[in-house]
Design a protein around this motif. Structure first.
Motif, PDB file in Angstrom:
ATOM      1  N   UNK A  47      77.509   4.989  -1.438  1.00 54.96           N
ATOM      2  CA  UNK A  47      76.314   5.675  -1.641  1.00 54.96           C
ATOM      3  C   UNK A  47      76.346   6.756  -0.629  1.00 54.96           C
ATOM      4  N   UNK A  48      75.891   8.143  -0.837  1.00 49.49           N
ATOM      5  CA  UNK A  48      75.721   8.914   0.152  1.00 49.49           C
ATOM      6  C   UNK A  48      74.860  10.077  -0.402  1.00 49.49           C
ATOM      7  N   UNK A  49      74.130  10.607   0.579  1.00 47.84           N
ATOM      8  CA  UNK A  49      73.098  11.602   0.312  1.00 47.84           C
ATOM      9  C   UNK A  49      72.121  11.148  -0.989  1.00 47.84           C
ATOM     10  N   UNK A 121      66.399  17.472   8.400  1.00 47.63           N
ATOM     11  CA  UNK A 121      67.693  16.681   7.879  1.00 47.63           C
ATOM     12  C   UNK A 121      67.604  16.263   6.386  1.00 47.63           C
ATOM     13  N   UNK A 122      66.320  15.854   6.243  1.00 46.89           N
ATOM     14  CA  UNK A 122      66.021  15.662   4.562  1.00 46.89           C
ATOM     15  C   UNK A 122      66.135  16.937   3.803  1.00 46.89           C
ATOM     16  N   UNK A 123      65.759  18.340   4.218  1.00 41.36           N
ATOM     17  CA  UNK A 123      65.911  19.359   3.492  1.00 41.36           C
ATOM     18  C   UNK A 123      67.343  19.606   3.115  1.00 41.36           C
ATOM     19  N   UNK A 124      68.329  19.449   4.420  1.00 44.07           N
ATOM     20  CA  UNK A 124      69.573  19.683   4.135  1.00 44.07           C
ATOM     21  C   UNK A 124      70.374  18.572   3.080  1.00 44.07           C
ATOM     22  N   UNK A 125      69.533  17.696   3.248  1.00 50.12           N
ATOM     23  CA  UNK A 125      70.507  16.490   2.221  1.00 50.12           C
ATOM     24  C   UNK A 125      70.116  17.005   0.782  1.00 50.12           C
ATOM     25  N   UNK A 126      68.906  17.262   0.739  1.00 54.93           N
ATOM     26  CA  UNK A 126      68.306  17.611  -0.901  1.00 54.93           C
ATOM     27  C   UNK A 126      69.180  18.896  -1.234  1.00 54.93           C
ATOM     28  N   UNK A 127      69.573  19.689  -0.472  1.00 59.29           N
ATOM     29  CA  UNK A 127      70.392  20.778  -0.625  1.00 59.29           C
ATOM     30  C   UNK A 127      71.946  20.314  -1.120  1.00 59.29           C
ATOM     31  N   UNK A 175      93.191  33.139 -10.358  1.00 61.04           N
ATOM     32  CA  UNK A 175      93.163  33.307 -11.796  1.00 61.04           C
ATOM     33  C   UNK A 175      92.844  34.636 -12.465  1.00 61.04           C
ATOM     34  N   UNK A 176      93.856  34.954 -13.288  1.00 56.60           N
ATOM     35  CA  UNK A 176      93.686  36.295 -13.746  1.00 56.60           C
ATOM     36  C   UNK A 176      92.271  36.121 -15.001  1.00 56.60           C
ATOM     37  N   UNK A 177      91.506  37.089 -14.668  1.00 60.32           N
ATOM     38  CA  UNK A 177      90.150  37.197 -15.635  1.00 60.32           C
ATOM     39  C   UNK A 177      89.374  35.861 -15.637  1.00 60.32           C
ATOM     40  N   UNK A 178      89.006  35.351 -14.553  1.00 58.37           N
ATOM     41  CA  UNK A 178      88.437  34.063 -14.746  1.00 58.37           C
ATOM     42  C   UNK A 178      87.083  33.848 -15.373  1.00 58.37           C
ATOM     43  N   UNK A 179      86.404  32.931 -15.808  1.00 55.59           N
ATOM     44  CA  UNK A 179      85.103  32.769 -15.944  1.00 55.59           C
ATOM     45  C   UNK A 179      84.565  32.075 -14.460  1.00 55.59           C
ATOM     46  N   UNK A 180      83.305  32.391 -14.335  1.00 59.50           N
ATOM     47  CA  UNK A 180      82.881  31.852 -12.888  1.00 59.50           C
ATOM     48  C   UNK A 180      81.339  31.243 -13.121  1.00 59.50           C
ATOM     49  N   UNK A 181      81.006  30.226 -12.433  1.00 55.55           N
ATOM     50  CA  UNK A 181      79.937  29.537 -12.295  1.00 55.55           C
ATOM     51  C   UNK A 181      79.594  29.279 -11.043  1.00 55.55           C
ATOM     52  N   UNK A 182      78.344  30.139 -10.599  1.00 54.99           N
ATOM     53  CA  UNK A 182      77.753  29.814  -9.153  1.00 54.99           C
ATOM     54  C   UNK A 182      76.914  28.636  -9.112  1.00 54.99           C
ATOM     55  N   UNK A 183      77.339  27.940  -8.141  1.00 58.29           N
ATOM     56  CA  UNK A 183      76.616  26.735  -7.995  1.00 58.29           C
ATOM     57  C   UNK A 183      75.332  26.837  -6.778  1.00 58.29           C
ATOM     58  N   UNK A 184      74.821  25.560  -6.474  1.00 58.56           N
ATOM     59  CA  UNK A 184      73.751  26.015  -5.386  1.00 58.56           C
ATOM     60  C   UNK A 184      74.459  25.948  -4.081  1.00 58.56           C
ATOM     61  N   UNK A 185      73.651  26.304  -2.966  1.00 54.95           N
ATOM     62  CA  UNK A 185      74.275  26.562  -1.781  1.00 54.95           C
ATOM     63  C   UNK A 185      73.502  25.567  -0.672  1.00 54.95           C
ATOM     64  N   UNK A 186      73.920  25.400   0.619  1.00 57.30           N
ATOM     65  CA  UNK A 186      73.221  24.796   1.476  1.00 57.30           C
ATOM     66  C   UNK A 186      73.113  25.196   2.731  1.00 57.30           C
ATOM     67  N   UNK A 187      72.254  24.988   3.477  1.00 56.91           N
ATOM     68  CA  UNK A 187      72.496  25.802   4.942  1.00 56.91           C
ATOM     69  C   UNK A 187      71.783  24.856   6.001  1.00 56.91           C
ATOM     70  N   UNK A 188      72.436  24.800   6.993  1.00 62.75           N
ATOM     71  CA  UNK A 188      72.162  23.731   8.121  1.00 62.75           C
ATOM     72  C   UNK A 188      71.360  24.853   9.258  1.00 62.75           C
ATOM     73  N   UNK A 189      71.202  26.089   9.005  1.00 63.53           N
ATOM     74  CA  UNK A 189      70.789  27.220   9.856  1.00 63.53           C
ATOM     75  C   UNK A 189      71.892  27.637  10.659  1.00 63.53           C
ATOM     76  N   UNK A 190      72.927  26.957  10.967  1.00 63.24           N
ATOM     77  CA  UNK A 190      74.124  27.448  11.581  1.00 63.24           C
ATOM     78  C   UNK A 190      75.474  27.559  10.801  1.00 63.24           C
TER      79      UNK A 190
END
Length: 207
Positions: A47-49, A121-127, A175-190
Motif C-alpha cells: 500500500x502506497x499513496x 504533502x496531501x496535495x502532492x499525494x493526491x496528484x 516510435x514512428x507516427x505514434x499515438x499519444x495519451x497525456x496523463x496527469x502531472x504532479x508538482x512538489x513546487x520544486x
C-alpha cells in the motif's frame, strides 16, 4: 467562531528529490505489472499513496529499480535531470511498442540558492494518486501487448553530466507516427513531473 487553516508543508530540494525518485520506482513497477511485461505472480502487493500497488519480486528488477533510484536521486538533487522514459520493446525484435515519458521541470532557484518551497504533502499525494490510477487503468486506452516484452529506461540529462559507468549512450528509441495519451502531472513546487505515454499505432501500419 471556529476557523479552518489550510496547512502547508515545507518542501526542501532533498525532500522533493526523495518524493520524485520514489514515485519513479512505484510507477515503473506499476507499468511493468499493468502492461504484462512480467508475470502477475512475480509481484507482491503493497500500500502506497493510499492505493494498493504491486512491486516486482524479481531480483533482477528489484536491483535495477534500486540502482535507478540512487542515480535519479543524484541527478534530481543537482537539477540535472530533464526526462525519464520507460521503454517497452518486443523481446523478439526489439521494436519499440510503448514509451512512458516523464518530463521534469526543476526550480533553478532552489538548486542554486538552497531555498525551500511550500505545498501540502496531501496535495502532492493526491496528484500522484491520479497518475497511478491512470497507469492502473492503462489496459482501457492502450493496445494489448500480445507478445513477450522487455523494458529499458532512458535518462535525458543536461549535457554537462558525465555518463555513469553503469549507463550507456543510447538512441532515443522512438516510435514512428505514434499515438499519444497525456496523463496527469504532479508538482512538489520544486520538481514538476508531466507524464505522457506514446504507443505504436497499428492502424497506421496497416494503411
Amino acid at each position: 467562531m471556529a476557523s479552518r487553516t489550510a496547512s502547508k508543508d515545507i518542501i526542501t530540494l532533498r525532500g522533493s528529490t526523495a518524493i520524485v525518485s520514489e514515485f519513479f520506482g512505484y510507477a515503473a513497477n506499476s507499468i511493468l505489472y499493468n502492461r504484462g511485461v512480467y508475470p502477475e505472480e512475480s509481484f507482491g502487493r503493497v500500500k502506497k499513496y493510499g492505493l494498493p500497488l504491486l512491486l516486482s519480486q524479481d531480483e533482477g528488477v528489484k536491483t535495477f529499480i534500486a540502482n535507478l533510484h540512487a542515480q535519479l536521486s543524484e541527478w534530481l538533487e543537482a537539477g540535472k535531470l530533464q526526462r525519464i522514459v520507460l521503454v517497452i520493446m518486443s523481446k523478439a525484435t526489439n521494436e519499440v511498442l510503448e514509451r512512458w515519458n516523464f518530463s521534469i521541470e526543476t526550480d533553478g532557484e532552489v538548486v542554486e540558492k538552497g531555498v525551500s518551497r511550500e505545498k501540502s504533502d496531501k496535495e502532492i499525494m493526491r496528484e500522484i494518486q491520479a497518475i497511478m490510477r491512470q497507469i492502473a487503468s492503462s489496459i482501457t486506452y492502450l493496445p494489448c501487448l500480445d507478445e513477450p516484452c522487455i523494458f529499458d529506461v532512458l535518462a535525458y540529462t543536461d549535457t554537462d553530466v558525465a555518463v555513469p559507468f553503469t549507463w550507456t549512450e543510447s538512441d532515443p528509441k522512438l516510435i514512428a507516427n505514434p499515438q499519444m495519451v497525456k496523463l496527469h502531472s504532479f508538482d512538489t513546487k520544486i520538481h514538476k513531473v508531466d507524464t505522457l505515454v506514446s504507443y505504436k499505432n497499428d492502424e497506421w501500419d496497416e494503411q
